[in-house]
Write an enzyme that holds these catalytic residues in place. Structure first.
Site, PDB file in Angstrom:
ATOM      1  N   LYS A  66       0.833  -1.204   0.000  1.00  0.00           N
ATOM      2  CA  LYS A  66       0.000   0.000   0.000  1.00  0.00           C
ATOM      3  C   LYS A  66       0.868   1.255   0.000  1.00  0.00           C
ATOM      4  O   LYS A  66       1.975   1.271   0.551  1.00  0.00           O
ATOM      5  CB  LYS A  66      -0.893  -0.039   1.240  1.00  0.00           C
TER       6      LYS A  66
ATOM      7  N   SER B  27      -9.194   2.057   3.736  1.00  0.00           N
ATOM      8  CA  SER B  27      -8.367   2.864   2.862  1.00  0.00           C
ATOM      9  C   SER B  27      -7.410   2.052   1.984  1.00  0.00           C
ATOM     10  O   SER B  27      -6.790   2.607   1.076  1.00  0.00           O
ATOM     11  CB  SER B  27      -7.560   3.866   3.691  1.00  0.00           C
TER      12      SER B  27
ATOM     13  N   SER C  42      -9.184  -0.628   7.729  1.00  0.00           N
ATOM     14  CA  SER C  42      -8.717  -0.417   6.356  1.00  0.00           C
ATOM     15  C   SER C  42      -8.160  -1.644   5.663  1.00  0.00           C
ATOM     16  O   SER C  42      -7.920  -1.615   4.456  1.00  0.00           O
ATOM     17  CB  SER C  42      -7.668   0.699   6.325  1.00  0.00           C
TER      18      SER C  42
END
Length: 465
Positions: free
Chosen positions: A81, A156, A180
């Site tokens: 990420k 996220s 997330s």
């Protein structure tokens, strides 16, 4: 390398590479090609790294040919990420204010994935500074769900979920400060594991260090367990990391659930699941019962919604960290993120510490809860999908950027391990069930998740399989 390998498990790919049936270069080229090919449709990547990835894959194949001792993820492509540091690569946090930022060193989880033999192919998208539960940001635009590109993959860790669901890689590193990892895994039909707080080291330090986690996002819990064993464990750079031996989560996958006492809660005491979601999780609870677990319905897990406590820890912390950007570059930020950060940073010190002590009370409540139960089963989310371009479901107009997720943020406050796996589908969109265990007991969480997954066969998104 043909499309049949796109949805191969990491453990099967590692076995085939070790046996020289396929090469890491083949696997990596296929993953890179699919990453590029899906950018126009799902937009999962903030940065793709073909040259370093292929160099690492060639090195992996040379080690295989020499007969070297191979790591458990040898030659298998993965992603990280955007919020996770990769030396020399962009680390933009999904923000135009950080568009030129490069990471100075690898995060411990990247070091450990690489040491296990995995091949990093790129960085995946996030909502801006990890502040929203959906998949868009001002720098990279909208990330879409492979099951329906009109829907968000959640956030996220948006790009991580979307890319694994689309068959780009079988492994992804995500982060989780309020759900997330679990939110996008739920919305894209994946397995995600938020381990015990501190079990997997997080460095450089998060802007919300008291609730932040990093962990695996995979197509099934067995790959998540394998990934966990490669990245968990103490690291001196993260003062919160747990020292001591790791639970054997690979072995947990074959332990079954016979005799486990599982509390089943539709609402945790305050949440409002859609009827179709509740019905799917009801059915999942019966599946656990058929596998030999003891199911007890429990609704008052919490006395009230702890979202204000979570917001004081997460948004106030991030808002304080980003104060210079809020002061000088607010016009470059997502307006919804600005609004919620400003709201959270208005807390006075006495109010904040009142929330801190409320958090301690939540931890004690859960400690006592898990003296009576081995696991807690609930929905992962109250809804099955959310349209792109929206921050909150239409059915939840009274909720804000993250409070609509209901089920995930409490366990960032209390720290216990929590996982999500796919429980079924509503109108063609995945629905996840969440399993939460007592402190430091990832073993029970994973054994239950694996037992449940063994009863299901997961389809693949049309157009990506």
């Amino acid at each position: 390398m043909s499309a049949e390998f796109d949805f191969m498990s990491a453990r099967e790919m590692a076995r085939r590479i070790a046996r020289r049936e396929i090469s890491s270069v083949e696997a990596t080229k296929r993953a890179l090609a699919k990453a590029e090919a899906t950018q126009d449709t799902i937009n999962a990547f903030s940065h793709i790294m073909p040259e370093p990835a292929l160099d690492a894959a060639r090195t992996a194949d040379a080690a295989t040919m020499r007969g070297d001792k191979l790591g458990p993820l040898h030659g298998v492509p993965y992603t990280a990420k955007d919020l996770i540091a990769v030396e020399g690569a962009p680390m933009t946090f999904g923000s135009r204010t950080m568009a030129t930022n490069l990471a100075a060193a690898d995060a411990p989880v990247v070091e450990r994935m690489n040491a296990a033999g995995a091949i990093l192919i790129g960085k995946t998208t996030t909502s801006e500074f990890g502040c929203k539960a959906v998949g868009d940001n001002p720098l990279n635009g909208i990330t879409r769900n492979p099951w329906n590109t009109g829907k968000t993959p959640g956030g996220s860790s948006a790009g991580a979920g979307a890319s694994v669901a689309a068959g780009v890689t079988s492994l992804a590193l995500g982060t989780d400060g309020g759900g997330s990892i679990r939110i996008p895994c739920c919305l894209t039909g994946l397995a995600g594991l938020k381990a015990q707080f501190g079990r997997i080291p997080l460095w450089p330090h998060s802007a919300a260090p008291s609730v932040a986690h990093v962990g695996p996002m995979t197509r099934d819990i067995r790959d998540a367990a394998l990934m966990f064993m490669s990245i968990a464990g103490f690291d001196p750079r993260d003062p919160a990391t747990v020292a001591g031996p790791l639970p054997d989560l690979v072995a947990a996958c074959d332990a079954g659930v016979k005799g486990l006492r599982i509390a089943y809660s539709r609402t945790l005491g305050y949440a409002k699941p859609d009827p179709d979601v509740a019905a799917i999780i009801d059915k999942a609870a019966k599946t656990f019962e058929s596998l030999g677990a003891i199911i007890e319905p429990v609704e008052d897990v919490f006395a009230s919604d702890p979202v204000d406590v979570w917001m004081a820890e997460f948004y106030a912390s991030i808002g304080t960290r980003l104060a210079p950007i809020l002061d000088k570059q607010r016009d470059l930020l997502d307006p919804a993120v600005v609004a919620i950060l400003e709201q959270a940073t208005r807390l006075d010190l006495r109010t904040y510490y009142t929330k801190v002590f409320e958090r301690y009370a939540l931890r004690e409540r859960m400690r006592q809860f898990f003296q009576r139960h081995d696991l807690l089963l609930s929905p992962t989310l109250a809804v099955a999908s959310l349209d792109v371009g929206k921050n909150v479901p239409d059915s939840r107009p009274d909720r804000d950027l993250v409070s609509w997720v209901y089920y995930t943020y409490p366990f960032n406050l209390t720290g216990e391990p929590s996982a999500t796996v796919c429980a079924g589908f509503s109108d063609g969109m995945p629905v996840g069930l969440q399993l939460t265990g007592r402190s430091h007991d990832e073993y029970s969480v994973v054994r239950a998740a694996a037992a449940y997954e063994s009863t299901r066969q997961m389809p693949k998104p049309a157009g990506f399989s």
